[in-house]
Design a protein around this motif. Structure first.
Motif, PDB file in Angstrom:
ATOM      1  N   MET A 153       0.805  -1.214   0.000  1.00 52.97           N
ATOM      2  CA  MET A 153       0.000   0.000   0.000  1.00 52.97           C
ATOM      3  C   MET A 153       0.841   1.268   0.000  1.00 52.97           C
ATOM      4  O   MET A 153       0.336   2.352  -0.198  1.00 52.97           O
ATOM      5  N   TYR A 154       2.162   1.157   0.255  1.00 57.63           N
ATOM      6  CA  TYR A 154       3.001   2.335   0.318  1.00 57.63           C
ATOM      7  C   TYR A 154       3.871   2.434  -0.930  1.00 57.63           C
ATOM      8  O   TYR A 154       4.253   1.417  -1.509  1.00 57.63           O
ATOM      9  N   ILE A 168       1.934   6.182  -0.319  1.00 51.87           N
ATOM     10  CA  ILE A 168       0.645   6.818  -0.558  1.00 51.87           C
ATOM     11  C   ILE A 168       0.871   8.319  -0.567  1.00 51.87           C
ATOM     12  O   ILE A 168       1.519   8.866   0.322  1.00 51.87           O
ATOM     13  N   THR A 196      -1.046  12.002  -0.650  1.00 53.28           N
ATOM     14  CA  THR A 196      -2.286  12.746  -0.493  1.00 53.28           C
ATOM     15  C   THR A 196      -1.932  14.224  -0.490  1.00 53.28           C
ATOM     16  O   THR A 196      -0.903  14.623   0.062  1.00 53.28           O
ATOM     17  N   THR A 236       3.308  12.294   1.792  1.00 56.08           N
ATOM     18  CA  THR A 236       3.654  10.957   1.304  1.00 56.08           C
ATOM     19  C   THR A 236       3.878  10.032   2.488  1.00 56.08           C
ATOM     20  O   THR A 236       4.592  10.389   3.430  1.00 56.08           O
ATOM     21  N   ARG A 284       5.441   6.328   3.462  1.00 52.99           N
ATOM     22  CA  ARG A 284       6.325   5.307   2.928  1.00 52.99           C
ATOM     23  C   ARG A 284       7.105   4.671   4.066  1.00 52.99           C
ATOM     24  O   ARG A 284       6.947   5.052   5.238  1.00 52.99           O
ATOM     25  N   GLY A 314      -4.790   6.353   8.234  1.00 48.98           N
ATOM     26  CA  GLY A 314      -4.710   6.821   6.856  1.00 48.98           C
ATOM     27  C   GLY A 314      -4.567   8.321   6.820  1.00 48.98           C
ATOM     28  O   GLY A 314      -5.301   9.048   7.474  1.00 48.98           O
TER      29      GLY A 314
END
Length: 522
Positions: free
Chosen positions: A1-2, A4, A6, A14, A16, A54
Motif C-alpha cells: 500500500m506504500y 501513498i 495525499t 507521502t 512510505r 490513513g
C-alpha cells in the motif's frame, strides 16, 4: 500500500517506509509545502503513534502547521517496534535508526541540505542518541524536557524515582511482551520486577535498577557526551517541576562556550510538559511560551536575526509567585544568599538556633505518605495533618524577595536504623496556602557508607534549581520526612535498594542546632 500520496492546496503528504540495513521497515510520513521545490527538513521521530488511520483523515491538520506554513518539510517517523514500524523496540536504542534515516532523508528530492531536529521527552532522546556525530547538515535543534544522562532521570543521590519509570518501560515493550502480570509489582526484592511481570529477565530495564550510582553503565550510553562537543545552536525547554530538571541544567552547563553563545534555555512553571496544565493549583499568569517558539528558533538560525522569545546564551526562566519571565546566566550571577535556620518550635528564622532541640518522627516503608504530589505546582497538606512529616514555617517577609538557583539543605540528623532516607520539600506560602517549589532526597548511606545507628550525621546537599518570589506578607515552609512520594520507599536496611528483601520501621531525628536552608537571592 506504500507509498501513498495525499495532497490539498497547501501540502503534499507521502507515506512510505524507510528500510534499515537489517531489513526492518520504519513507517515515515513526509509532508511538504505544495509548491514544488527543495526545503529545509524538520526531522521528528516518535514511539507514541498508534497505528494510523490513513493520512487522508488528517491531512487538514497540516493546513495550520507552523513548519509547513514557514516553508519547511516534515519527516515524521515511528520508532522501531512502535506504531506502524516493524522490528522490536528496545528503549533508548535509537542511534542506528536515527543515523540511517538521516542518510535516507539526504537522498530525498525535496532535501535542500538543511536538517532541523525537533522533539520533547523521548522524541528528544532519539536525536540525542546520535548528536555526538555532529552531522554538518544539521543546522539547529529544539530539544524539550529531556536529558542526555538518564541517571538524572532515574536517581537523585542514589534514591530511585518511581522504579526507573516502570510503567513507561512496560508500555514501550508491550508488542514483544503483550502478557504482563502486574500483580506483585512492588514486592521486594525489586531487582526481580521484570521477571515477575514479564515472566523472563529483561536486562535493559533491570540494569537501570541495579546501577544506582553514576558509573560506567551510564557513561556507556551514546547520549552521555552528545552535548559536550555540540556545534549546532540548540534551544532547550524545561519545567521547574519536571524530574529531568537536574539533567537539563547539566546539559546547559556542559554546552561548549561557542555553542552556548548561540543557544538558549527556557524554563517555565511546568512539569513534564512545555505549557501550564489544568492540574496547576496556583495561577501561573503568562506561564506559556508562544506556539511558534520552535519554528521561530529555526527561522532565527536561518536568517541570523535575534530570537524573539529568549535571549541567547542565557537561561530564560519564569519566576513563580512574581509570575514574570527573566533572563540570567547559570550558575546565577547573584552574590547574596538568605539563610533560614531551623528551630525547635518548628519555625524558620534568620537567627541561628542556639539551643539544641531534637524532633523525632517515625517512618514505616509499608505505609507510604502519599501526600507529595509532583510534576506540577500543588497546594501542600495542612501542617500537622500527616504523620511522619515535620514542617517548619518562616516569619512573614516584610518585602518582596526573589530567588534563583539551588537551595542548600544543611541539616543534622540521626536514625536508629543503619540506613534510611531523608527528604526535604520547600514551599512558598501565599494567603496562608503553601505551594511546592523544589525538593531533594538522600539516604544516609549516600552520605556515609559506614553509618552507625543513632550517630548524628550532617546532610549537606542542594535541591535542583528553582526561581520564585515570596511577596510581602508571604512565608517559606519546609517539610522534612523520609518518604518523597515519587521515590521508591527506603527499606531502612543497609544494602542495595533493589536487592533488600525486608523492611524495618525507623525512628528518625532532626537536630535543629546548626541546621538551615540557604537560598540565592536575585
Amino acid at each position: 500500500m506504500y507509498p501513498i500520496v495525499t495532497q490539498n492546496e497547501i501540502v503534499s503528504v507521502t507515506e512510505r517506509y524507510f528500510t534499515m540495513p537489517d531489513g526492518v521497515n520504519l513507517y515515515t510520513r513526509i509532508a511538504v509545502p505544495k509548491k514544488p521545490g527543495k526545503y529545509p527538513v524538520v526531522f521528528i521521530r516518535t514511539p507514541y503513534e498508534a497505528s494510523h488511520n490513513g493520512i487522508a483523515h488528517n491531512i487538514s491538520e497540516y493546513n495550520h502547521n507552523q513548519f509547513i506554513n514557514n516553508g519547511y518539510a516534515i519527516v515524521y517517523q515511528h520508532c522501531r517496534g512502535r506504531g506502524d514500524s516493524g522490528g522490536v523496540c528496545i528503549p533508548y536504542d535509537e542511534r542506528s535508526d536515527g543515523l540511517n534515516s538521516l542518510d535516507i532523508i539526504r537522498e530525498l528530492d525535496i532535501y535542500n541540505g538543511e536538517i532541523f531536529l525537533f522533539g520533547g521527552s523521548y522524541l528528544s532522546t532519539v536525536h540525542l542518541c546520535y548528536l555526538d556525530t555532529n552531522p554538518e547538515d544539521i543546522k539547529g535543534a529544539v530539544l524539550n524536557i529531556q536529558t542526555d544522562r538518564m541517571y538524572f532521570r532515574n536517581y537523585r543521590n542514589d534514591c530511585c524515582y518511581n522504579f526507573c519509570n516502570l510503567g513507561w518501560w512496560l508500555g514501550m515493550i508491550n508488542r514483544e511482551f503483550p502478557k504482563q502480570n502486574l500483580e506483585g509489582t512492588v514486592i521486594r526484592p525489586y531487582k526481580d520486577i521484570a521477571k515477575r511481570i514479564l515472566g523472563t529477565e529483561y536486562p535493559p530495564y533491570t540494569n537501570c535498577l541495579l546501577n544506582d550510582q553514576y558509573n560506567d553503565f551510564w557513561e556507556s550510553d551514546p547520549r552521555t557526551h552528545a552535548i559536550d562537543n555540540l556545534k549546532i545552536p540548540v534551544l532547550f525547554t524545561e519545567g521547574w517541576y519536571d524530574y529531568y530538571i537536574e539533567g537539563m541544567f547539566s546539559m546547559w552547563e556542559r554546552l561548549p562556550y561557542e555553542t552556548k553563545k548561540h543557544s538558549a534555555f527556557i524554563v517555565g512553571p511546568w512539569g513534564h510538559a512545555t505549557s501550564v496544565t489544568q492540574e496547576a493549583e496556583y495561577p501561573l499568569t503568562n506561564g506559556n511560551i508562544p506556539d511558534d517558539y520552535a519554528v521561530e528558533w529555526f527561522n532565527s538560525i536561518r536568517s541570523g536575526k535575534p530570537y524573539k522569545y529568549a535571549k541567547k546564551g542565557l537561561v530564560n526562566y519564569y519566576s513563580i509567585g512574581k509570575n514574570t519571565w527573566k533572563s540570567d546566566a547559570y550558575p546565577p550571577t547573584a552574590s547574596k544568599t538568605m539563610r533560614l535556620h531551623f528551630h525547635g518550635n518548628n519555625t524558620l528564622s534568620s537567627s541561628p538556633c542556639e539551643t539544641e532541640k531534637s524532633i523525632r518522627y517515625t517512618y514505616d516503608p509499608q505505609k507510604p505518605l502519599n501526600c507529595y504530589k509532583y510534576l506540577n505546582i500543588y497546594k501542600a497538606a495542612e501542617i500537622g495533618s500527616v504523620n511522619g512529616v515535620v514542617s517548619f514555617l518562616s516569619e512573614e517577609f516584610n518585602q518582596d524577595i526573589s530567588f534563583y538557583g539551588k537551595i542548600r539543605w544543611h541539616m543534622n540528623v540521626s536514625s536508629d536504623c543503619d540506613d534510611t532516607a531523608f527528604f526535604i520539600r520547600v514551599y512558598f506560602v501565599e494567603n496562608n496556602i503553601a505551594y511546592n517549589l523544589t525538593e531533594t532526597i538522600t539516604s544516609l548511606s549516600h552520605i556515609d557508607h559506614g553509618y552507625i545507628p543513632n550517630q548524628k550525621i550532617t546532610i549537606d546537599l542542594f535541591t535542583p534549581p528553582i526561581a520564585f518570589t515570596v511577596k510581602k506578607g508571604g512565608k517559606i515552609r519546609v517539610d522534612i520526612s523520609s518518604d518523597g512520594g515519587i521515590y521508591v520507599p527506603h527499606a531502612n536496611i543497609k544494602g542495595h535498594w533493589a536487592e533488600v528483601c525486608n523492611t524495618k520501621i525507623a525512628n528518625n531525628t532532626i537536630f535543629t542546632n546548626g541546621s538551615f536552608i540557604e537560598i540565592e537571592t536575585e
